[in-house]
Design a protein around this motif. Structure first.
Motif, PDB file in Angstrom:
ATOM      1  N   SER A 383       4.998 -28.140  51.460  1.00 52.47           N
ATOM      2  CA  SER A 383       4.130 -27.256  52.223  1.00 52.47           C
ATOM      3  C   SER A 383       2.783 -27.954  52.389  1.00 52.47           C
ATOM      4  O   SER A 383       2.349 -28.703  51.520  1.00 52.47           O
ATOM      5  CB  SER A 383       3.942 -25.925  51.493  1.00 52.47           C
ATOM      6  OG  SER A 383       5.156 -25.204  51.440  1.00 52.47           O
ATOM      7  N   ALA A 384       2.142 -27.695  53.516  1.00 53.28           N
ATOM      8  CA  ALA A 384       0.903 -28.398  53.830  1.00 53.28           C
ATOM      9  C   ALA A 384      -0.320 -27.505  53.631  1.00 53.28           C
ATOM     10  O   ALA A 384      -0.252 -26.280  53.758  1.00 53.28           O
ATOM     11  CB  ALA A 384       0.944 -28.897  55.266  1.00 53.28           C
ATOM     12  N   THR A 423       5.503 -23.428  58.546  1.00 55.31           N
ATOM     13  CA  THR A 423       6.090 -22.232  57.932  1.00 55.31           C
ATOM     14  C   THR A 423       4.986 -21.274  57.484  1.00 55.31           C
ATOM     15  O   THR A 423       3.802 -21.657  57.398  1.00 55.31           O
ATOM     16  CB  THR A 423       6.918 -22.620  56.700  1.00 55.31           C
ATOM     17  OG1 THR A 423       6.031 -23.002  55.626  1.00 55.31           O
ATOM     18  CG2 THR A 423       7.856 -23.767  57.013  1.00 55.31           C
ATOM     19  N   PRO A 424       5.340 -20.030  57.137  1.00 56.22           N
ATOM     20  CA  PRO A 424       4.329 -19.084  56.647  1.00 56.22           C
ATOM     21  C   PRO A 424       3.651 -19.546  55.363  1.00 56.22           C
ATOM     22  O   PRO A 424       2.547 -19.079  55.044  1.00 56.22           O
ATOM     23  CB  PRO A 424       5.140 -17.803  56.413  1.00 56.22           C
ATOM     24  CG  PRO A 424       6.291 -17.898  57.353  1.00 56.22           C
ATOM     25  CD  PRO A 424       6.636 -19.357  57.373  1.00 56.22           C
ATOM     26  N   ARG A 451      -3.267 -19.373  54.262  1.00 57.30           N
ATOM     27  CA  ARG A 451      -1.815 -19.318  54.416  1.00 57.30           C
ATOM     28  C   ARG A 451      -1.463 -18.660  55.745  1.00 57.30           C
ATOM     29  O   ARG A 451      -1.975 -17.589  56.082  1.00 57.30           O
ATOM     30  CB  ARG A 451      -1.216 -18.533  53.249  1.00 57.30           C
ATOM     31  CG  ARG A 451       0.291 -18.408  53.236  1.00 57.30           C
ATOM     32  CD  ARG A 451       0.729 -17.681  51.972  1.00 57.30           C
ATOM     33  NE  ARG A 451       2.147 -17.342  52.026  1.00 57.30           N
ATOM     34  CZ  ARG A 451       2.638 -16.263  52.610  1.00 57.30           C
ATOM     35  NH1 ARG A 451       1.799 -15.384  53.184  1.00 57.30           N
ATOM     36  NH2 ARG A 451       3.938 -16.030  52.623  1.00 57.30           N
ATOM     37  N   LEU A 452      -0.573 -19.309  56.512  1.00 59.28           N
ATOM     38  CA  LEU A 452      -0.270 -18.823  57.862  1.00 59.28           C
ATOM     39  C   LEU A 452       0.341 -17.435  57.858  1.00 59.28           C
ATOM     40  O   LEU A 452       0.190 -16.679  58.828  1.00 59.28           O
ATOM     41  CB  LEU A 452       0.676 -19.809  58.572  1.00 59.28           C
ATOM     42  CG  LEU A 452       0.091 -21.170  58.930  1.00 59.28           C
ATOM     43  CD1 LEU A 452       1.133 -22.021  59.658  1.00 59.28           C
ATOM     44  CD2 LEU A 452      -1.163 -21.037  59.783  1.00 59.28           C
ATOM     45  N   GLY A 453       1.039 -17.097  56.766  1.00 62.02           N
ATOM     46  CA  GLY A 453       1.672 -15.784  56.732  1.00 62.02           C
ATOM     47  C   GLY A 453       0.768 -14.660  56.288  1.00 62.02           C
ATOM     48  O   GLY A 453       1.161 -13.478  56.359  1.00 62.02           O
ATOM     49  N   ASP A 454      -0.430 -14.973  55.818  1.00 66.33           N
ATOM     50  CA  ASP A 454      -1.336 -13.914  55.339  1.00 66.33           C
ATOM     51  C   ASP A 454      -1.867 -13.077  56.504  1.00 66.33           C
ATOM     52  O   ASP A 454      -2.161 -13.601  57.588  1.00 66.33           O
ATOM     53  CB  ASP A 454      -2.514 -14.535  54.579  1.00 66.33           C
ATOM     54  CG  ASP A 454      -2.110 -15.060  53.210  1.00 66.33           C
ATOM     55  OD1 ASP A 454      -0.971 -14.755  52.776  1.00 66.33           O
ATOM     56  OD2 ASP A 454      -2.912 -15.778  52.584  1.00 66.33           O
ATOM     57  N   ARG A 455      -2.022 -11.780  56.240  1.00 66.51           N
ATOM     58  CA  ARG A 455      -2.552 -10.861  57.252  1.00 66.51           C
ATOM     59  C   ARG A 455      -3.933 -10.361  56.817  1.00 66.51           C
ATOM     60  O   ARG A 455      -4.138  -9.996  55.671  1.00 66.51           O
ATOM     61  CB  ARG A 455      -1.619  -9.674  57.456  1.00 66.51           C
ATOM     62  CG  ARG A 455      -0.224 -10.054  57.929  1.00 66.51           C
ATOM     63  CD  ARG A 455       0.612  -8.810  58.193  1.00 66.51           C
ATOM     64  NE  ARG A 455       0.131  -8.080  59.366  1.00 66.51           N
ATOM     65  CZ  ARG A 455       0.524  -8.329  60.612  1.00 66.51           C
ATOM     66  NH1 ARG A 455       1.401  -9.294  60.864  1.00 66.51           N
ATOM     67  NH2 ARG A 455       0.045  -7.624  61.612  1.00 66.51           N
ATOM     68  N   ARG A 555       3.112 -32.755  62.356  1.00 68.54           N
ATOM     69  CA  ARG A 555       4.252 -32.187  61.646  1.00 68.54           C
ATOM     70  C   ARG A 555       5.024 -33.248  60.865  1.00 68.54           C
ATOM     71  O   ARG A 555       5.518 -33.003  59.773  1.00 68.54           O
ATOM     72  CB  ARG A 555       5.179 -31.495  62.643  1.00 68.54           C
ATOM     73  CG  ARG A 555       6.428 -30.862  62.040  1.00 68.54           C
ATOM     74  CD  ARG A 555       6.117 -29.754  61.043  1.00 68.54           C
ATOM     75  NE  ARG A 555       6.043 -30.200  59.666  1.00 68.54           N
ATOM     76  CZ  ARG A 555       5.742 -29.428  58.635  1.00 68.54           C
ATOM     77  NH1 ARG A 555       5.445 -28.168  58.806  1.00 68.54           N
ATOM     78  NH2 ARG A 555       5.700 -29.901  57.428  1.00 68.54           N
ATOM     79  N   LEU A 556       5.142 -34.453  61.428  1.00 70.59           N
ATOM     80  CA  LEU A 556       6.056 -35.435  60.864  1.00 70.59           C
ATOM     81  C   LEU A 556       5.390 -36.695  60.344  1.00 70.59           C
ATOM     82  O   LEU A 556       6.053 -37.563  59.789  1.00 70.59           O
ATOM     83  CB  LEU A 556       7.094 -35.842  61.927  1.00 70.59           C
ATOM     84  CG  LEU A 556       7.892 -34.683  62.540  1.00 70.59           C
ATOM     85  CD1 LEU A 556       8.807 -35.212  63.624  1.00 70.59           C
ATOM     86  CD2 LEU A 556       8.699 -33.959  61.476  1.00 70.59           C
ATOM     87  N   GLY A 557       4.099 -36.845  60.557  1.00 72.74           N
ATOM     88  CA  GLY A 557       3.443 -38.053  60.082  1.00 72.74           C
ATOM     89  C   GLY A 557       3.690 -39.253  60.968  1.00 72.74           C
ATOM     90  O   GLY A 557       3.709 -40.387  60.512  1.00 72.74           O
ATOM     91  N   LEU A 558       3.920 -39.037  62.256  1.00 72.39           N
ATOM     92  CA  LEU A 558       4.255 -40.135  63.146  1.00 72.39           C
ATOM     93  C   LEU A 558       2.992 -40.861  63.598  1.00 72.39           C
ATOM     94  O   LEU A 558       1.904 -40.295  63.618  1.00 72.39           O
ATOM     95  CB  LEU A 558       5.005 -39.600  64.369  1.00 72.39           C
ATOM     96  CG  LEU A 558       6.250 -38.778  64.018  1.00 72.39           C
ATOM     97  CD1 LEU A 558       6.879 -38.241  65.288  1.00 72.39           C
ATOM     98  CD2 LEU A 558       7.233 -39.637  63.250  1.00 72.39           C
TER      99      LEU A 558
END
Length: 573
Positions: A383-384, A423-424, A451-455, A555-558
């Motif tokens: 997770s990032a 992801t959340p 956190r992306l899922g937090d409201r 996302r992928l480190g490219l």
């Protein structure tokens, strides 16, 4: 290193401690008889009562930390050195070998803790660890002196799985093997965690290089890393425990057990030598080349070693290259000569012609490629926690060549595209910067990292970021306040470090620092180094506002092209 010539060769006719004890008792008995006969003077003159010194009167003691896979061989070599009076400048070499997990010892060297100072030499399984230590200017210094053994990395399988893929006659590339073992649950592939296992890291690097030459190679490499992450173990020793206990029994269908492993030839050799089932592992050697574990021999903090210790360490290393040392290493499953690979060693490890067991990659992976593979792994499987810092200077309104879009348009679209892939559980925040955006400060925090899922107040962090990304616009007449913003963002990220996540500051910019009142580049680099902590790593990564590759990198480190490094626009700690 240059101040030392090679120490002594082994003493001919030397004996071990037990033989020496018997020899001394015999000499003493003879001397007593001669003394009784009145021949004491003759005994002394004849050397039977020697008043000279043995090489063991003042031996050089050498402590070596070694990877668990090679430690048993080095212990046997140390016993050989003691039993045969191997000397350095007339002093016997008393070597004590301790098995130390390579990842943990490399971390100890980089932090200056963990007992690293208790050893004079280090033999990890791969030079990738030495390179990482050397790249950290705060680590305990190490001095590579040479390599003592090698072992290629391949894919080992239980016999039934190998048979389904046509072993030994059918050969595969790394991409073929990865595809065969990651696209179906019928053939489960395990690996050591590439962040802790050189075997896993070298294989992942090779996979990433091979995939990169194919269409959609970046996506394939990321998918492979993701698949490997589902069945990764902390170490090569632990991954062996994921095999069925009976390779030919019913347990091979157990979904918790792996049927294939990324493994070194030596590890497969050791497993097969100790296996009780009678069903050995079979080993595939990829036809595009097997990367090598090269087992470097390095001095630890050489400036603090005495001349005797440095020379004794070199003497022990040369012993490993002599006939006796090579025989010991080969008995433990290591290669000592790439031009003459013993067929018996390959067979014992599970290999067999026409498997290309002598094939090496077209070229060895560079340190940069290894680090990129490690970055790919880290970003893919963890997770990032990202602090995203976006340039909002007026130049971001300039068009991207060959398109009808501005640099900000491209950056905004890439950020929105990347956001959809997180992801959340991932944590992301957003800063923008130009000059004097918030009073005298060049930056403004638009969305604190969360956190992306937090409201909060009926909306999620993801929704707040989506709105903030969509609203990014260049500041009219705004300049690029790069240095002050970079330092402030890095301070915030290190202060809020979250263990177990990939923590990073991602800086998207199209230019160089344009704030004449900011700190200097040299001061910025100095302060970043002071803040960086190997045990709480927070990479600082600058990406050019270039194209839709931004979203792929996030996302992928490219890789993504970056502004001219010589102009001071890119930093990495």
């Amino acid at each position: 290193m240059g101040r030392h010539s090679l120490p002594d060769a082994p003493r001919r006719g030397g004996t071990g401690p037990r033989s020496r004890a018997r020899r001394r008792r015999a000499a003493l008995a003879t001397a007593v008889v001669l003394a009784v006969a009145g021949g004491t003077v003759a005994a002394v003159d004849g050397g039977l009562l020697s008043f000279g010194s043995s090489c063991w009167d003042d031996p050089v003691r050498l402590r070596i930390a070694a990877a668990p896979t090679i430690a048993p061989a080095l212990k046997d070599a140390a016993d050989y050195a003691r039993d045969h009076d191997v000397t350095s400048d007339g002093q016997c070499v008393d070597v004590r070998v301790t098995a130390r997990d390579t990842y943990e010892f490399a971390t100890a060297l980089r932090s200056g803790r963990g007992g690293a100072a208790d050893f004079e030499a280090w033999v990890p399984d791969s030079g990738v660890w030495v390179s990482r230590v050397l790249a950290d200017d705060r680590s305990v210094p190490v001095t590579p002196a040479g390599n003592v053994a090698s072992s290629p990395v391949g894919v080992a399988m239980i016999p039934t799985a190998a048979k389904t893929l046509g072993w030994p006659r059918k050969t595969y590339t790394w991409t073929d093997l990865a595809g065969a073992t990651t696209t179906s649950e019928r053939l489960r592939l395990g690996s050591g965690d590439p962040s802790r296992s050189a075997t896993g890291l070298l294989a992942l690097t090779q996979l990433a290089q091979t995939a990169g030459r194919t269409k959609d190679g970046d996506v394939l490499a990321a998918a492979t890393a993701k698949a490997l992450s589902q069945r990764a173990s902390d170490s090569d020793g632990q991954v062996l425990n994921t095999l069925p206990r009976d390779l030919s029994g019913t347990e091979q269908g157990n979904p918790k057990r792996n049927q294939a492993l990324i493994l070194s030839e030596q590890a497969a050799f050791a497993y097969n030598e100790s296996a009780d089932s009678g069903d050995d592992l079979d080993l595939f050697y990829p036809k595009d080349g097997s990367p090598r574990l090269d087992h470097p021999f390095a001095l630890v903090d050489e400036p603090s070693l005495t001349t005797d210790e440095s020379r004794a360490a070199l003497r022990f290393m040369t012993l490993l290259g002599e006939d006796a040392g090579r025989r010991i290493l080969e008995e433990h499953g290591f290669r000592t000569d790439e031009d003459e690979v013993p067929a018996a060693l390959v067979s014992a490890a599970g290999g067999r012609a026409p498997q290309p067991y002598e094939e090496v990659p077209e070229r060895p992976a560079t340190d940069k490629e290894v680090e990129e593979a490690l970055g790919l792994w880290t970003i893919t499987v963890q997770s990032a926690r990202l602090t995203t810092v976006v340039d909002a200077s007026s130049s971001m309104s300039d068009p991207v060549p060959g398109t009808s879009e501005s640099r900000m348009d491209v950056t905004r679209a890439a950020l929105l595209q990347a956001l959809a892939t997180f992801t959340p559980e991932d944590e992301i925040g957003l800063w923008k910067f130009s000059t004097e955006l918030d009073g005298k400060r060049d930056y403004r925090v638009l969305v604190p990292t969360g956190r992306l899922g937090d409201r909060v107040a009926g909306t999620t962090q993801r929704d707040r970021l989506s709105a903030a990304f969509s609203g990014l616009k260049p500041v009219p007449h705004g300049e690029t306040g790069l240095y002050d913003t970079t330092l402030a963002a890095y301070k915030a990220a290190t202060a809020s470090y979250t263990k177990g996540k990939f923590n990073a500051v991602v800086l998207l910019t199209d230019g160089v620092n344009q704030d004449p009142g900011s700190i200097s580049r040299s001061r910025l680099v100095s302060e970043l180094r002071e803040l960086a902590d190997p045990e709480r790593p927070v990479p600082l990564i600058a990406i050019a506002a270039c194209s839709d590759r931004i979203s792929a990198w996030l996302r992928l480190g490219l890789p993504c092209s970056v502004p001219d490094r010589s102009r001071g626009s890119v930093f990495r700690t």
